[in-house]
Each structure stands twice: as structure tokens, then as C-alpha cells.
Motif scaffolding. Structure first.
Motif, PDB file in Angstrom:
ATOM      1  N   ALA A  34       0.839  -1.206   0.000  1.00 37.43           N
ATOM      2  CA  ALA A  34       0.000   0.000   0.000  1.00 37.43           C
ATOM      3  C   ALA A  34       0.873   1.255   0.000  1.00 37.43           C
ATOM      4  CB  ALA A  34      -0.940  -0.007   1.203  1.00 37.43           C
ATOM      5  N   ALA A  35       1.938   1.232   0.778  1.00 35.76           N
ATOM      6  CA  ALA A  35       2.850   2.380   0.825  1.00 35.76           C
ATOM      7  C   ALA A  35       3.529   2.587  -0.525  1.00 35.76           C
ATOM      8  CB  ALA A  35       3.888   2.175   1.924  1.00 35.76           C
ATOM      9  N   ASP A  36       3.949   1.504  -1.161  1.00 38.16           N
ATOM     10  CA  ASP A  36       4.593   1.608  -2.480  1.00 38.16           C
ATOM     11  C   ASP A  36       3.633   2.199  -3.509  1.00 38.16           C
ATOM     12  OD1 ASP A  36       6.988   0.575  -1.572  1.00 38.16           O
ATOM     13  OD2 ASP A  36       6.554  -1.470  -2.229  1.00 38.16           O
ATOM     14  N   ILE A  37       2.402   1.724  -3.507  1.00 40.38           N
ATOM     15  CA  ILE A  37       1.405   2.227  -4.458  1.00 40.38           C
ATOM     16  C   ILE A  37       1.151   3.711  -4.209  1.00 40.38           C
ATOM     17  CG2 ILE A  37      -1.048   2.110  -5.075  1.00 40.38           C
ATOM     18  CD1 ILE A  37      -0.777  -0.979  -4.690  1.00 40.38           C
ATOM     19  N   CYS A  38       1.040   4.094  -2.944  1.00 37.75           N
ATOM     20  CA  CYS A  38       0.795   5.497  -2.607  1.00 37.75           C
ATOM     21  C   CYS A  38       1.969   6.372  -3.046  1.00 37.75           C
ATOM     22  CB  CYS A  38       0.545   5.635  -1.108  1.00 37.75           C
ATOM     23  SG  CYS A  38      -0.331   7.137  -0.677  1.00 37.75           S
ATOM     24  N   LYS A  39       3.188   5.899  -2.852  1.00 39.59           N
ATOM     25  CA  LYS A  39       4.366   6.664  -3.286  1.00 39.59           C
ATOM     26  C   LYS A  39       4.405   6.813  -4.804  1.00 39.59           C
ATOM     27  CE  LYS A  39       7.086   5.325   0.674  1.00 39.59           C
ATOM     28  NZ  LYS A  39       7.955   4.298   1.195  1.00 39.59           N
ATOM     29  N   MET A  40       4.066   5.742  -5.508  1.00 41.16           N
ATOM     30  CA  MET A  40       4.035   5.837  -6.973  1.00 41.16           C
ATOM     31  C   MET A  40       2.979   6.846  -7.413  1.00 41.16           C
ATOM     32  SD  MET A  40       4.676   2.002  -8.420  1.00 41.16           S
ATOM     33  CE  MET A  40       3.794   1.051  -7.204  1.00 41.16           C
ATOM     34  N   ALA A  41       1.840   6.862  -6.731  1.00 43.44           N
ATOM     35  CA  ALA A  41       0.785   7.825  -7.062  1.00 43.44           C
ATOM     36  C   ALA A  41       1.266   9.253  -6.820  1.00 43.44           C
ATOM     37  CB  ALA A  41      -0.464   7.538  -6.232  1.00 43.44           C
ATOM     38  N   MET A  42       1.932   9.479  -5.699  1.00 45.38           N
ATOM     39  CA  MET A  42       2.420  10.826  -5.394  1.00 45.38           C
ATOM     40  C   MET A  42       3.387  11.308  -6.478  1.00 45.38           C
ATOM     41  SD  MET A  42       2.950  11.046  -1.264  1.00 45.38           S
ATOM     42  CE  MET A  42       4.093   9.706  -1.141  1.00 45.38           C
ATOM     43  N   THR A  56      -2.049  24.239 -10.209  1.00 55.50           N
ATOM     44  CA  THR A  56      -1.210  24.768  -9.133  1.00 55.50           C
ATOM     45  C   THR A  56      -1.382  23.985  -7.833  1.00 55.50           C
ATOM     46  OG1 THR A  56      -2.933  26.343  -8.505  1.00 55.50           O
ATOM     47  CG2 THR A  56      -1.259  27.114 -10.077  1.00 55.50           C
ATOM     48  N   ALA A  57      -1.960  22.797  -7.899  1.00 55.54           N
ATOM     49  CA  ALA A  57      -2.218  22.000  -6.697  1.00 55.54           C
ATOM     50  C   ALA A  57      -0.908  21.658  -5.999  1.00 55.54           C
ATOM     51  CB  ALA A  57      -2.958  20.717  -7.074  1.00 55.54           C
ATOM     52  N   ARG A  58      -0.974  21.576  -4.668  1.00 53.07           N
ATOM     53  CA  ARG A  58       0.198  21.201  -3.870  1.00 53.07           C
ATOM     54  C   ARG A  58      -0.171  20.040  -2.955  1.00 53.07           C
ATOM     55  NH1 ARG A  58       2.786  24.564  -0.073  1.00 53.07           N
ATOM     56  NH2 ARG A  58       0.738  24.860   0.823  1.00 53.07           N
ATOM     57  N   LEU A  59       0.686  19.048  -2.884  1.00 51.56           N
ATOM     58  CA  LEU A  59       0.507  17.961  -1.934  1.00 51.56           C
ATOM     59  C   LEU A  59       0.940  18.494  -0.580  1.00 51.56           C
ATOM     60  CD1 LEU A  59      -0.104  14.983  -1.275  1.00 51.56           C
ATOM     61  CD2 LEU A  59       2.280  14.478  -1.824  1.00 51.56           C
ATOM     62  N   VAL A  60       0.029  18.460   0.388  1.00 44.66           N
ATOM     63  CA  VAL A  60       0.288  19.013   1.714  1.00 44.66           C
ATOM     64  C   VAL A  60       0.722  17.920   2.684  1.00 44.66           C
ATOM     65  CG1 VAL A  60      -0.746  20.236   3.675  1.00 44.66           C
ATOM     66  CG2 VAL A  60      -1.347  20.889   1.340  1.00 44.66           C
ATOM     67  N   ALA A  61       0.074  16.750   2.600  1.00 43.61           N
ATOM     68  CA  ALA A  61       0.392  15.680   3.545  1.00 43.61           C
ATOM     69  C   ALA A  61      -0.029  14.329   3.002  1.00 43.61           C
ATOM     70  CB  ALA A  61      -0.320  15.924   4.875  1.00 43.61           C
ATOM     71  N   GLN A  62       0.639  13.307   3.517  1.00 48.90           N
ATOM     72  CA  GLN A  62       0.245  11.923   3.276  1.00 48.90           C
ATOM     73  C   GLN A  62      -0.083  11.341   4.634  1.00 48.90           C
ATOM     74  OE1 GLN A  62       3.363   9.227   2.176  1.00 48.90           O
ATOM     75  NE2 GLN A  62       1.965   7.515   1.949  1.00 48.90           N
ATOM     76  N   ILE A  63      -1.251  10.780   4.781  1.00 43.48           N
ATOM     77  CA  ILE A  63      -1.662  10.131   6.016  1.00 43.48           C
ATOM     78  C   ILE A  63      -2.041   8.703   5.645  1.00 43.48           C
ATOM     79  CG2 ILE A  63      -3.228  10.177   7.991  1.00 43.48           C
ATOM     80  CD1 ILE A  63      -3.131  13.275   6.008  1.00 43.48           C
ATOM     81  N   HIS A  64      -1.134   7.761   5.914  1.00 41.29           N
ATOM     82  CA  HIS A  64      -1.288   6.350   5.546  1.00 41.29           C
ATOM     83  C   HIS A  64      -1.533   6.238   4.046  1.00 41.29           C
ATOM     84  CE1 HIS A  64      -1.014   5.222   9.708  1.00 41.29           C
ATOM     85  NE2 HIS A  64      -1.928   6.127   9.990  1.00 41.29           N
ATOM     86  N   ASP A  65      -2.754   5.868   3.639  1.00 39.48           N
ATOM     87  CA  ASP A  65      -3.025   5.722   2.207  1.00 39.48           C
ATOM     88  C   ASP A  65      -3.865   6.883   1.680  1.00 39.48           C
ATOM     89  OD1 ASP A  65      -5.336   5.059   3.520  1.00 39.48           O
ATOM     90  OD2 ASP A  65      -5.814   3.352   2.256  1.00 39.48           O
ATOM     91  N   GLU A  66      -3.813   8.002   2.374  1.00 40.26           N
ATOM     92  CA  GLU A  66      -4.567   9.184   1.952  1.00 40.26           C
ATOM     93  C   GLU A  66      -3.604  10.305   1.604  1.00 40.26           C
ATOM     94  OE1 GLU A  66      -7.570  10.337   4.723  1.00 40.26           O
ATOM     95  OE2 GLU A  66      -8.310   8.296   4.946  1.00 40.26           O
ATOM     96  N   LEU A  67      -3.981  11.079   0.599  1.00 39.36           N
ATOM     97  CA  LEU A  67      -3.194  12.230   0.191  1.00 39.36           C
ATOM     98  C   LEU A  67      -4.035  13.482   0.381  1.00 39.36           C
ATOM     99  CD1 LEU A  67      -1.701  10.837  -3.155  1.00 39.36           C
ATOM    100  CD2 LEU A  67      -0.688  10.784  -0.861  1.00 39.36           C
ATOM    101  N   LEU A  68      -3.445  14.517   0.939  1.00 38.23           N
ATOM    102  CA  LEU A  68      -4.134  15.777   1.174  1.00 38.23           C
ATOM    103  C   LEU A  68      -3.512  16.839   0.276  1.00 38.23           C
ATOM    104  CD1 LEU A  68      -6.126  17.491   2.858  1.00 38.23           C
ATOM    105  CD2 LEU A  68      -4.255  17.866   4.478  1.00 38.23           C
ATOM    106  N   PHE A  69      -4.342  17.421  -0.594  1.00 38.98           N
ATOM    107  CA  PHE A  69      -3.871  18.430  -1.532  1.00 38.98           C
ATOM    108  C   PHE A  69      -4.497  19.780  -1.213  1.00 38.98           C
ATOM    109  CE2 PHE A  69      -3.455  14.494  -3.910  1.00 38.98           C
ATOM    110  CZ  PHE A  69      -2.239  14.643  -4.555  1.00 38.98           C
ATOM    111  N   GLU A  70      -3.751  20.821  -1.500  1.00 34.82           N
ATOM    112  CA  GLU A  70      -4.279  22.179  -1.466  1.00 34.82           C
ATOM    113  C   GLU A  70      -4.529  22.546  -2.927  1.00 34.82           C
ATOM    114  OE1 GLU A  70      -2.853  25.546   1.297  1.00 34.82           O
ATOM    115  OE2 GLU A  70      -1.759  25.806  -0.587  1.00 34.82           O
TER     116      GLU A  70
END
Length: 120
Positions: A34-42, A56-70
Motif C-alpha cells: 500500500a505504501a509503495d502504491i501510494c508513493k508511486m501515485a504521489m 497549481t495544486a500542492r501535496l500538503v500531507a500523506q496520512i497512511h493511504d490518503e493524500l491531502l492536496f491544497e
């Protein structure tokens, strides 16, 4: 995906130690994949946004398998589509010879704060 970890207590005579090592071995595969897949997605999402002249989206945080974008309000739908498509497409990574038998399902939410998140 090439991860390796040893579990020296997997053959232990101590039931409790062996049982814990067995649980860790199973979790290692699931959580590591799951971590590998999430990293590839990022990485893929970053590359898409960086190569875009309008996003202009920015990745703000990764929380387990969730990504938070601004994301700017005017770009929410476009970025949401990019994120969903990118993450769901990673069920098959031909370069690694990995193809999951089940599809990856991605759910998206948006909001001005954590408390106001609504599913898209």
C-alpha cells in the motif's frame, strides 16, 4: 515489489513470539505494498501537476493511504479527476510485473477544513 524483511522469530518455539512474527509478516506485505502504491501515485501526480501550465495544486500531507492536496476552487474537478485516475491506474504496474486481481477504488473529498469535508 522488492521489499525484504527478516522475521527471526517466525520459527520460534515460543507460541506468542511466533504468532507475533506471523502477524508482522502478513502486515508487512499488505502495508508495504500500500505504501509503495501510494508513493508511486504521489510521484505520478506531482509530475502531472509540474508539467501542467495551468494546475497549481500542492501535496500538503500523506496520512497512511490518503493524500491531502491544497487546490484552488477553480481546479478542484480537474485535480480530482487526475488524482482518481492516477491512483486507480496503479492496480497494474507493468514495470514491476505487478498486477492486482482487484481494482483499486479511490474516494475523494473536498472542503475548506477537515471538519467540512464532503465526498465528491
Amino acid at each position: 515489489m522488492g521489499r525484504k524483511r527478516s522475521f527471526p522469530l517466525i520459527n520460534s518455539q515460543d507460541y506468542s513470539a511466533r504468532n507475533q512474527a506471523e502477524r508482522q509478516a502478513v502486515n508487512f506485505v499488505v502495508q508495504g505494498s500500500a505504501a509503495d502504491i501510494c508513493k508511486m501515485a504521489m510521484i505520478k501526480i506531482f509530475m502531472s501537476v509540474a508539467s501542467s501550465s495551468s494546475l497549481t495544486a500542492r501535496l500538503v500531507a500523506q496520512i497512511h493511504d490518503e493524500l491531502l492536496f491544497e487546490v484552488e476552487d477553480s481546479q478542484i474537478q480537474e485535480v480530482a479527476g487526475l488524482v482518481k485516475c492516477t491512483m486507480e491506474s496503479l492496480h497494474c504496474v507493468e514495470a514491476l510485473g505487478v498486477c492486482l486481481k482487484v481494482p483499486l477504488k479511490v474516494s475523494l473529498s473536498t472542503g475548506k477544513s477537515w471538519g467540512s469535508m464532503k465526498e465528491l
